[in-house]
Design a protein around this motif. Structure first.
Motif, PDB file in Angstrom:
ATOM      1  N   GLY A  39       0.900  -1.302   0.008  1.00 35.12           N
ATOM      2  CA  GLY A  39      -0.035  -0.004   0.087  1.00 35.12           C
ATOM      3  C   GLY A  39       0.728   1.249   0.129  1.00 35.12           C
ATOM      4  O   GLY A  39       0.392   2.252   0.561  1.00 35.12           O
ATOM      5  N   LEU A  40       1.946   1.037  -0.165  1.00 32.42           N
ATOM      6  CA  LEU A  40       3.090   2.447  -0.391  1.00 32.42           C
ATOM      7  C   LEU A  40       2.310   3.238  -1.640  1.00 32.42           C
ATOM      8  O   LEU A  40       2.320   3.018  -2.665  1.00 32.42           O
ATOM      9  N   LYS A  41       2.183   4.713  -1.048  1.00 35.08           N
ATOM     10  CA  LYS A  41       1.569   5.474  -1.907  1.00 35.08           C
ATOM     11  C   LYS A  41       2.337   6.167  -2.945  1.00 35.08           C
ATOM     12  O   LYS A  41       1.831   6.652  -4.135  1.00 35.08           O
ATOM     13  N   LEU A  42       3.692   6.307  -2.945  1.00 35.47           N
ATOM     14  CA  LEU A  42       4.488   6.637  -3.795  1.00 35.47           C
ATOM     15  C   LEU A  42       5.586   5.648  -3.809  1.00 35.47           C
ATOM     16  O   LEU A  42       6.913   5.679  -3.172  1.00 35.47           O
ATOM     17  N   ASP A  43       5.680   4.685  -4.851  1.00 28.47           N
ATOM     18  CA  ASP A  43       6.219   3.556  -4.741  1.00 28.47           C
ATOM     19  C   ASP A  43       7.590   3.812  -6.043  1.00 28.47           C
ATOM     20  O   ASP A  43       6.994   3.801  -7.233  1.00 28.47           O
ATOM     21  N   TYR A  44       8.574   3.702  -5.816  1.00 30.86           N
ATOM     22  CA  TYR A  44       9.735   3.879  -6.757  1.00 30.86           C
ATOM     23  C   TYR A  44      10.171   2.570  -7.571  1.00 30.86           C
ATOM     24  O   TYR A  44      11.036   2.733  -8.435  1.00 30.86           O
ATOM     25  N   LEU A  45       9.403   1.514  -7.095  1.00 36.17           N
ATOM     26  CA  LEU A  45       9.684   0.199  -7.476  1.00 36.17           C
ATOM     27  C   LEU A  45      11.086  -0.208  -7.409  1.00 36.17           C
ATOM     28  O   LEU A  45      11.727  -0.778  -8.569  1.00 36.17           O
ATOM     29  N   GLY A  46      11.766   0.210  -6.653  1.00 34.55           N
ATOM     30  CA  GLY A  46      13.469  -0.136  -6.533  1.00 34.55           C
ATOM     31  C   GLY A  46      14.417   0.799  -7.046  1.00 34.55           C
ATOM     32  O   GLY A  46      15.610   0.483  -7.196  1.00 34.55           O
ATOM     33  N   ASN A  47      13.913   1.913  -7.262  1.00 33.49           N
ATOM     34  CA  ASN A  47      14.714   2.944  -8.082  1.00 33.49           C
ATOM     35  C   ASN A  47      15.023   4.227  -7.157  1.00 33.49           C
ATOM     36  O   ASN A  47      15.239   5.090  -7.812  1.00 33.49           O
ATOM     37  N   PHE A  48      14.555   4.234  -5.815  1.00 33.78           N
ATOM     38  CA  PHE A  48      14.923   5.218  -5.071  1.00 33.78           C
ATOM     39  C   PHE A  48      16.264   5.577  -4.826  1.00 33.78           C
ATOM     40  O   PHE A  48      16.916   6.596  -5.220  1.00 33.78           O
ATOM     41  N   PHE A  49      17.190   4.459  -4.734  1.00 34.18           N
ATOM     42  CA  PHE A  49      18.431   4.661  -4.414  1.00 34.18           C
ATOM     43  C   PHE A  49      19.121   3.693  -5.477  1.00 34.18           C
ATOM     44  O   PHE A  49      18.730   2.575  -5.732  1.00 34.18           O
ATOM     45  N   LYS A  50      20.398   4.319  -6.119  1.00 34.80           N
ATOM     46  CA  LYS A  50      21.016   3.574  -7.053  1.00 34.80           C
ATOM     47  C   LYS A  50      22.078   2.783  -6.431  1.00 34.80           C
ATOM     48  O   LYS A  50      23.185   3.479  -6.583  1.00 34.80           O
ATOM     49  N   THR A  51      21.917   1.513  -6.394  1.00 30.07           N
ATOM     50  CA  THR A  51      22.785   0.812  -5.460  1.00 30.07           C
ATOM     51  C   THR A  51      23.694  -0.265  -6.582  1.00 30.07           C
ATOM     52  O   THR A  51      22.639  -0.574  -7.448  1.00 30.07           O
ATOM     53  N   SER A  52      24.816  -0.545  -6.414  1.00 34.81           N
ATOM     54  CA  SER A  52      25.470  -1.385  -7.388  1.00 34.81           C
ATOM     55  C   SER A  52      25.019  -2.602  -7.122  1.00 34.81           C
ATOM     56  O   SER A  52      25.459  -3.751  -7.800  1.00 34.81           O
ATOM     57  N   VAL A  53      24.566  -3.232  -5.868  1.00 31.32           N
ATOM     58  CA  VAL A  53      24.419  -4.420  -5.573  1.00 31.32           C
ATOM     59  C   VAL A  53      22.812  -4.492  -4.982  1.00 31.32           C
ATOM     60  O   VAL A  53      22.512  -3.380  -4.559  1.00 31.32           O
ATOM     61  N   SER A  54      22.204  -5.450  -5.315  1.00 32.98           N
ATOM     62  CA  SER A  54      20.629  -5.419  -4.882  1.00 32.98           C
ATOM     63  C   SER A  54      20.589  -5.745  -3.379  1.00 32.98           C
ATOM     64  O   SER A  54      21.482  -6.351  -2.742  1.00 32.98           O
ATOM     65  N   LYS A  55      19.695  -5.009  -2.623  1.00 36.02           N
ATOM     66  CA  LYS A  55      19.695  -5.206  -1.217  1.00 36.02           C
ATOM     67  C   LYS A  55      20.921  -5.088  -0.311  1.00 36.02           C
ATOM     68  O   LYS A  55      21.155  -6.244   0.277  1.00 36.02           O
ATOM     69  N   PRO A  56      21.829  -4.274  -0.310  1.00 34.43           N
ATOM     70  CA  PRO A  56      23.049  -4.488   0.311  1.00 34.43           C
ATOM     71  C   PRO A  56      23.064  -4.477   1.660  1.00 34.43           C
ATOM     72  O   PRO A  56      23.994  -4.953   2.190  1.00 34.43           O
ATOM     73  N   PHE A  57      22.041  -4.032   2.409  1.00 33.38           N
ATOM     74  CA  PHE A  57      21.865  -3.719   4.001  1.00 33.38           C
ATOM     75  C   PHE A  57      21.310  -5.223   4.437  1.00 33.38           C
ATOM     76  O   PHE A  57      20.949  -5.387   5.282  1.00 33.38           O
ATOM     77  N   ALA A  58      20.847  -6.319   3.683  1.00 31.80           N
ATOM     78  CA  ALA A  58      19.951  -7.185   3.840  1.00 31.80           C
ATOM     79  C   ALA A  58      20.709  -8.400   4.582  1.00 31.80           C
ATOM     80  O   ALA A  58      20.081  -9.347   5.386  1.00 31.80           O
ATOM     81  N   THR A  59      22.008  -8.116   4.485  1.00 31.80           N
ATOM     82  CA  THR A  59      22.757  -9.177   5.220  1.00 31.80           C
ATOM     83  C   THR A  59      23.856  -8.480   5.922  1.00 31.80           C
ATOM     84  O   THR A  59      24.120  -7.169   5.918  1.00 31.80           O
ATOM     85  N   SER A  60      24.179  -8.982   7.259  1.00 34.12           N
ATOM     86  CA  SER A  60      25.123  -8.278   8.272  1.00 34.12           C
ATOM     87  C   SER A  60      26.524  -8.946   8.285  1.00 34.12           C
ATOM     88  O   SER A  60      26.429 -10.205   8.449  1.00 34.12           O
TER      89      SER A  60
END
Lengths: 359, 125
Positions: free
Chosen positions: B93-114
């Protein structure tokens, strides 16, 4: 109804010191919608906390931003100190407030110059930055740096400043303050300044609050708030009265910053006169284990530092919520309905720092 | 006086309701923060006067999904898009969804692992 056109604004633009891209949907020279894009300079600095020793990370935290660098380093230290229950010496707290106010004054003067430059008042730009040089000289004299102070340290400050130097610096600031009051009259009274700023970029009190605005953007919409009132560093000993304007426009946000420069200059005098003697560092022992959200007042507004320690030399998480990040939704609201020619000015009135926001 | 910080532990299903209550009572959304542990830990911070409170919920690392609060606080879109791009958490229900293009990162989901692995009182790095 006119035809709608999309005009790309940024990331490189003459009035933008930092890269943000906004797609402006315009209709007859009026903006009907603004859609921002970010991420051009995302560095992932927060992730480094997993590899750097928590003491070393102070250097990284200071480099989140080149304008309010000191407060980033200090905010990180304050959060870690709270988790580790470190009692920072009183003199160190006063020195921290001294450098915080110098940061605020030089940041606002830099912004004022950029604003003047954006509406073509080149002499005003030059005068703002000329006075800022005095502030930078004092920063250099007391820390050794002009951009990165390198004075933040977990447990206190990295270097002491003797009282004679503090008083000498206060005298220089007093002299700059006199010059600044002349400059402030121009921002307050000049016809062309008021023509460009009054009634432009409206943000009502309710919208500012609901959209999460912070700092001069929030206070310019009539909300009395200032995180310094919480009394961190030496602010509990200083009288802080939030600067509030009620016009809710670009001129109000400008005047909040103008009065805050005067307030910072006054606080610097008071701090130089009242800083107590004593040590400036309490050596920490052990590793941080716990979590804390530290709230401080950057020149651009409230900033949040979250740290979560796990009892090792590496923190599990460091997070900064910068004021610019919080002011993006209010900015989009301000841009709706404005004239295309005012877009650059309105963007500037939140004092955007994109490198901060993206980290 | 620095106010005490209160953290309320909640279930993900209660997020919208609790957030709506903050909105009704005139609290300002301060920030949303995600932390990667053996789960994702989401913290929603709110302030009013001199009070500072947080809602805390946990989501599994695989297929993390939670309700968006942009209905209550539109400004949350920036935090939710950021968390989506860095951690991979989906916001319904995100009202303004950038569909993954808000931050331009070189790898996908860089903070998903620690990388912060605890081994006998010391971590790597």
């Amino acid at each position: 109804m006119g035809e709608r056109t999309v005009i790309p604004f940024g990331p490189q633009h003459p009035v933008l010191p930092e890269p943000i891209h906004i797609d402006l949907v315009v209709e007859d020279e009026h903006v009907v919608e603004a859609i921002p894009s970010f991420g051009f300079i995302h560095r992932g600095l927060e992730k480094l906390v997993e590899k750097k020793d928590f003491h070393e990370f102070t250097y990284v935290a200071e480099r989140v931003c080149g304008i309010c660098s000191y407060i980033h380093g200090m905010g990180y230290c304050q959060a870690v100190e709270t988790v580790m229950n470190i009692q920072v010496p009183l003199r160190a707290k006063w020195l921290r407030s001294f450098w915080c106010e110098l940061s605020r004054a030089h940041s606002h003067l830099l912004w004022a110059g950029l604003l003047a430059d954006a509406f073509g008042f080149e002499n005003l730009f030059m005068q703002c930055w000329r006075i800022r040089e005095t502030v930078l000289d004092v920063i250099e004299e007391t820390t050794g740096g002009r951009v990165i102070f390198g004075s933040a340290k977990i447990g206190g400050v990295r270097r002491d400043v003797d009282n004679d130097t503090l008083k000498r610096c206060a005298a220089k600031i007093a002299s700059a303050a006199v010059e600044f009051e002349e400059l402030k009259k121009v921002f307050r009274d000049d016809y062309s300044v008021k023509q460009r700023l009054c009634g432009v970029g409206m943000l009502s009190r309710d919208d500012a609050w609901a959209l999460g605005a912070v700092g001069p953007t929030l206070r310019g919409s009539g909300v009395r708030t200032d995180t310094r009132l919480e009394g961190y560093a030496a602010y509990g000993e200083l009288k802080i009265e939030p600067i509030v304007e009620t016009a809710c426009d670009s001129y109000a946000r400008c005047m909040v910053r103008m009065h805050e420069i005067t307030q910072s200059f006054d606080l610097i005098q008071e701090i130089a006169a009242r800083t107590p003697e004593g040590p400036v560092f309490e050596k920490p022992s052990g590793y941080p284990n716990g979590e804390y959200f530290a709230r401080l007042e950057q020149p651009r507004g409230e900033v949040i530092y979250y740290v979560k320690g796990n009892g090792t030399k590496n923190l599990s998480r460091f997070r900064v919520r910068t004021p610019t990040f919080a002011n993006i939704p209010p900015l989009l609201h301000m841009l709706q309905g404005c004239e295309l020619a005012d877009v650059g000015l309105i963007v500037l009135t939140i004092d955007p720092c994109i490198s901060c926001a993206e980290r | 006086m620095i106010p005490e910080q209160v953290i309320h532990e909640i279930e993900p299903a209660a997020l919208r309701e609790r957030t709506a209550a903050y909105r009704r009572d005139g609290w300002r959304l301060v920030q949303i923060c995600s932390t990667t542990l053996d789960v994702f830990e989401l913290s929603y911070s709110f302030t009013k006067d001199d009070r500072f409170e947080h809602l805390r919920l946990r989501l599994p690392l695989d297929g993390a999904q939670v309700a968006s609060i942009t209905g209550e606080y539109f400004g949350a879109f920036a935090y939710e898009n950021e968390i989506h791009d860095l951690f991979g958490i989906r916001f319904d229900g995100l009202k303004l969804d950038y569909l993954g293009n808000f931050f331009k990162t070189s790898v996908s989901k860089p903070f998903a692992t620690s990388m912060c692995v605890v081994t006998g009182g010391k971590a790597n790095g």
